[in-house]
Design a protein around this motif. Sequence first.
Motif, PDB file in Angstrom:
ATOM      1  N   LEU A 185     -24.446  35.368  -8.825  1.00  0.00           N
ATOM      2  CA  LEU A 185     -23.492  36.276  -8.197  1.00  0.00           C
ATOM      3  C   LEU A 185     -22.394  35.436  -7.568  1.00  0.00           C
ATOM      4  N   GLY A 186     -21.145  35.870  -7.754  1.00  0.00           N
ATOM      5  CA  GLY A 186     -20.032  35.124  -7.177  1.00  0.00           C
ATOM      6  C   GLY A 186     -19.227  34.430  -8.254  1.00  0.00           C
ATOM      7  N   HIS A 187     -18.122  33.813  -7.820  1.00  0.00           N
ATOM      8  CA  HIS A 187     -17.169  33.310  -8.809  1.00  0.00           C
ATOM      9  C   HIS A 187     -17.611  31.998  -9.446  1.00  0.00           C
ATOM     10  N   LYS A 188     -18.768  31.449  -9.035  1.00  0.00           N
ATOM     11  CA  LYS A 188     -19.172  30.167  -9.609  1.00  0.00           C
ATOM     12  C   LYS A 188     -20.022  30.312 -10.875  1.00  0.00           C
ATOM     13  N   SER A 189     -20.248  31.549 -11.330  1.00  0.00           N
ATOM     14  CA  SER A 189     -21.025  31.740 -12.566  1.00  0.00           C
ATOM     15  C   SER A 189     -20.304  31.101 -13.740  1.00  0.00           C
ATOM     16  N   ALA A 199     -17.390  37.175 -28.804  1.00  0.00           N
ATOM     17  CA  ALA A 199     -17.878  38.439 -28.266  1.00  0.00           C
ATOM     18  C   ALA A 199     -17.575  38.582 -26.780  1.00  0.00           C
ATOM     19  N   GLY A 200     -17.424  39.808 -26.368  1.00  0.00           N
ATOM     20  CA  GLY A 200     -17.406  40.094 -24.939  1.00  0.00           C
ATOM     21  C   GLY A 200     -18.842  40.226 -24.483  1.00  0.00           C
ATOM     22  N   ALA A 201     -19.061  40.383 -23.162  1.00  0.00           N
ATOM     23  CA  ALA A 201     -20.436  40.474 -22.672  1.00  0.00           C
ATOM     24  C   ALA A 201     -20.478  41.187 -21.336  1.00  0.00           C
ATOM     25  N   LEU A 202     -21.612  41.835 -21.098  1.00  0.00           N
ATOM     26  CA  LEU A 202     -21.864  42.406 -19.776  1.00  0.00           C
ATOM     27  C   LEU A 202     -22.600  41.357 -18.952  1.00  0.00           C
ATOM     28  N   HIS A 203     -22.438  41.428 -17.646  1.00  0.00           N
ATOM     29  CA  HIS A 203     -23.048  40.434 -16.765  1.00  0.00           C
ATOM     30  C   HIS A 203     -24.566  40.666 -16.678  1.00  0.00           C
ATOM     31  N   LEU A 229      -8.315  40.963  -8.088  1.00  0.00           N
ATOM     32  CA  LEU A 229      -7.702  39.777  -8.691  1.00  0.00           C
ATOM     33  C   LEU A 229      -8.208  38.448  -8.124  1.00  0.00           C
ATOM     34  N   PRO A 230      -8.336  38.306  -6.780  1.00  0.00           N
ATOM     35  CA  PRO A 230      -8.781  36.985  -6.292  1.00  0.00           C
ATOM     36  C   PRO A 230     -10.110  36.547  -6.906  1.00  0.00           C
ATOM     37  N   GLY A 231     -11.051  37.464  -7.027  1.00  0.00           N
ATOM     38  CA  GLY A 231     -12.361  37.123  -7.584  1.00  0.00           C
ATOM     39  C   GLY A 231     -12.250  36.693  -9.039  1.00  0.00           C
ATOM     40  N   GLU A 263     -17.795  40.192 -18.627  1.00  0.00           N
ATOM     41  CA  GLU A 263     -17.899  40.763 -17.278  1.00  0.00           C
ATOM     42  C   GLU A 263     -18.270  39.684 -16.264  1.00  0.00           C
ATOM     43  N   VAL A 264     -17.631  39.695 -15.132  1.00  0.00           N
ATOM     44  CA  VAL A 264     -17.969  38.757 -14.057  1.00  0.00           C
ATOM     45  C   VAL A 264     -18.250  39.550 -12.781  1.00  0.00           C
ATOM     46  N   MET A 265     -18.963  38.908 -11.847  1.00  0.00           N
ATOM     47  CA  MET A 265     -19.317  39.590 -10.596  1.00  0.00           C
ATOM     48  C   MET A 265     -19.045  38.684  -9.394  1.00  0.00           C
ATOM     49  N   PRO A 266     -17.790  38.511  -9.049  1.00  0.00           N
ATOM     50  CA  PRO A 266     -17.470  37.710  -7.864  1.00  0.00           C
ATOM     51  C   PRO A 266     -17.864  38.461  -6.578  1.00  0.00           C
ATOM     52  N   LEU A 267     -17.653  37.823  -5.449  1.00  0.00           N
ATOM     53  CA  LEU A 267     -18.054  38.424  -4.171  1.00  0.00           C
ATOM     54  C   LEU A 267     -17.009  39.421  -3.678  1.00  0.00           C
TER      55      LEU A 267
END
Lengths: 537, 593
Positions: free
Chosen positions: A517-521, A229-233, B447-449, B403-407
């Motif tokens: 929040l951020g790319h480490k999720s 599945a896809g997902a919303l954050h 793209l970077p995020g 879905e992702v939420m980068p900075l």
Amino acid sequence: MAGGTRGPVPVPLQAQDRNLTQEVLDLLDTKSPLQTSDDFSAISQRDIKAALDRLASRSMVEFVTNDAEEAVLTKEAETIVADGSHEFRVWAAVKDAGKIPIKELAKVVGAESAKVGQGNAFKHKWIKKDGDSLVLVANEVKDTTRELLQEVQETKSLSDAKALTDLKKRKLVTLTKVITYTVTKGPKYAKEMPVEVTDLTSDMLVGDAWKTTNFKPYNFNALGASQDAGALHPLNKVRQEFRNIFFNQGFVEMPTGHFVDSGFWNFDALFVPQQHPARDMQDTFFISDPPKADKPRADPETEAQLNAMEAGSKRLFASSETIETKPRDYEKYWKDVQAVHQEGAFGSIGYRYPWSEDECLRLVLRTHTTAVSTWVLHRLAENPRPARYFSIDRVFRNESVDATHLAEFHQVEGVIADFGLTLGGLMKFLEDFFAKMGLENLRFKPAYNPYTEPSMEIFGYHKGLKRWLEIGNSGMFRPEMLEPMGLPKDLRVYGFGLSLERPTMMKYGVDNIRELLGHKSDLRWIREQPAVRLEKD
Amino acid sequence: MPTISVDKAALLKALEKEYTTEEFDELCFEFGLELDEDTSQSTKPEDLAQPAQLKIEIPANRYDMLCYEGIAMNLRVFLQKEKLPKWTLTAPASGELETLTIKEETMQIRPLCSGVIFRNIKFTKERYDSFIALQDKLHQNLARQRTLVSIGTHDLDTIKGPFTYEALPPEQIEFIPLNQTQTMNGKQLMEFYEKDRNLGKYLSIIRDSPVYPVIFDSNRTVLSLPPIINSNHSKITLDTKNVLIEITALDKTKLEIVNHVLVAMFGGYAESIEPLRVISPHNNESRDTPDLSPREMQAEVDYINQVTGLALSPAEISSLLERMGHTVTGSNTDSNLLDVSVPISRADVLHQADIMEDVAIAYGFNKLPRVYPNKTAAVAAPLPINKLADIVRVESAAAGWTEVMPLILCSHEENFEWLNRKDNGGTAVRLANPKTAEYQIVRTSLLPGLLKTINSNRHQPVPIKVFEVSDVGFIDLTKERKSRNERHFAAAIMGKTSGFEQVHGLLDRIMLMLRSAFITREDGLKNEQLEGYWIEEVDDDTFLKGHSAAIKVNIGGKHHTIGVFGILHPSVLKCFDLGYPISTVEINLEVFL
């Protein structure tokens, strides 16, 4: 046997190419109950259990599990059973030779037996010292240790519990847990596994074959197929809940589409003095390129967008009265903001400091979305009327990053303008607002905020944590902020705000904001977070 | 917000009640303070080693509560144990005031000075420590690290007026600084304190100036070198009887606030408060300081009642205001107008809104009638770009993407060099003062995020399919704020194969949901009226050669290039430390508004 297999799954290779399932059925035909410990002693417990489970799930067998402890000889003990105990070996050697020099003993019986056996043989008075040599005392001896170990080897247990403990201590015997099964025929016992099919297929529907088909039982203890599945954050899921609350209350969303703002909109227009700590390099991101903002001026694009958004309410509330709009005078606004800081104005003594135009036109990454609320309220001065606005968007602080702080987060902000608003009305509104998130019993603490007076911190009682938590900030915007905009004195404006991250972290039990929040999720984490129902969870 | 530690036993004695921690917390809450900690409930050895402390958070604008004296006084007044004292000046018996003459040269560096004298003050260890700590708090907060205001305190019996405030070249100023033994001149002093943990940070306020501010007595004894340090000669001790306070500043309002706060907090320990005559003719700042007369303001009864939702009489308002330190002196002209004397300690009161808030606090915020008027209906409306973005988000998730939420903030190289993109200048908004190199610019691409998020999730099974719908920022000199945001949609897939047709398929799906039909490039170029989107091969260094395509749309007869998709160039994968092929798509959503 089209479409079927004998047995549920191909027989696993690990079971030494034996069809255990069938063997159990075969044996049960003649011997019931059967004991797996005797009848399948060479098969591992795991394999026999798997076969029994397969049969039991089809009610072909029934079985009881027996837990037992088994005594097992160690390697050393096995040599004792074979050759006698160390002391026996020493005694026997002395008996054979008649007399052995102590130095020579190790050569005759080995180092291990010489070391352990000598002492014990002395203790039992089997041998004695004669000068530098060993000589015999007893002519006949009884090797008890060996006898005990022989019993263990034969029965896998020992009747004398004390002796068993002693052997364990001497590291001659270990105890292991053994699981065995007593198996009997089940109600659907048959000599062969019936032919089963795993699934209903279209072919079976054609000729009514499904009526006679024997379906393989379904394993209800396992999860179903993964959904890819896809997902919303999760953060955006909570954001959506907040937006719905705002929409249900008739709020119009504010145009927050610019991260960069001027000192004017972010600070000065909000009556934040230019020496306020929030305007320090330590707290605010300043922009080096582009270098400087323009003075505040008309923004027809954003204007048109808000006009379109408010067209609905304009239509609904239209009356025969013609409403006079007074166009905004940006130059006057600028001058009045300067005056209220520098000399005081609108009934305020002001901050009385030399106000700097350059500081005002410095560009910053907005530190709050209240910068946008300010713009929207200034627009309201053209036609002062009751209005409600909200926004949820990213704001920036030059923070050192840790588990609860990021340089970016989302601010949830609401603004309500009306004539004759009271402070108690704001409390009532907030009680209702937070009740929709399941937070009851709010308390309000007087606080300081440069652009609201009165200012109130909102505290809610968290039932889980059993303590009062600060859940947001609120207040009524200062006259020094509203009157330079050209808003009438009796139009009062509530403002309230909170971060989106904090309630999300509480709802989802997140300790570290960087995981949210951020790319480490973690993507798996994002996918597995349940839907948000603020009023329930 | 500053946090002040006060002795628990002393404060409770001053409040004449043995409050439990909960009761005291409640009192703080109602008054607008926050009890951070009661160390009598702590188990830490350092807390147990000293008498119990109450750590109290003070609102940032209440300079009159930055020490024990202020907290005790204001709470006592709030609890009606006393009325706020009225501070008055007393001239010396001789009638001759001490004077301080400001020389015009100080205009070059720190032009303002005022002061006050405490006669026959009685210090104890606690009072003395509190006096020093208050100066430190004022220096940190209101004085913005001594840049705007700084305080010097002196044992008046060791020096002799009249005093002068001058500005001299550093070499000409020689004295022994506080707690030192060596004489040094201004220049040497800068070197001496260069590495000092406490004072080092203040040196830059004057270091590069040709002249340094300095205060002398009549024997040319140096009192202080503001805003850095006092002289050892005139230092105060527990035995000091008469204290001269001099305050130098750039900001006149804050100068007076500091003087007022010092008087209000410590004047009570002195037999008399004596003015200092400041002679400063060149800038018309000659006066006797401080001016201790309360500030007269007016507040409307109607306004106070309207905002609080109460119906208080002027007398009731007066008694509530008294608990906040104000004095209502009556209303001669208009029964709706109250004349309010605001005490010198309350610099935070600027407008009748502040008086109204004080009434509300004294009444009790949580006792105010909570009634929300049901007067106005309202019509909600979403921001169009957010509504559009939500459509794309929901459709992407439904198509199986996460879905992702980068900075928003990123480094310059992630946004440009790592993507083989050139910064032609004038594109990305640059930060002036980031604390870490991770944050240099506002991203111009999503793209970077996405790639950093995939990198953080490398351990997970492929394919990894992620997307984001959010803003990027660009410099735009036509705008008031010289920049604008743009709402983008981007997605990336990492797998054993490139996933090119996956991002292509997602693009098709999103376009279908946005009512944009697929047309061929030939048809799109041939027929101006044909609305829809097409793709055409494009050379783009971010992508593998021959495997990237521009996305074109025709909306209302206008052609837009809204983005690009393709297989990322292996050099990009290397920069982001990714071991599998990745395809991405990124488009600007604004054209669909």
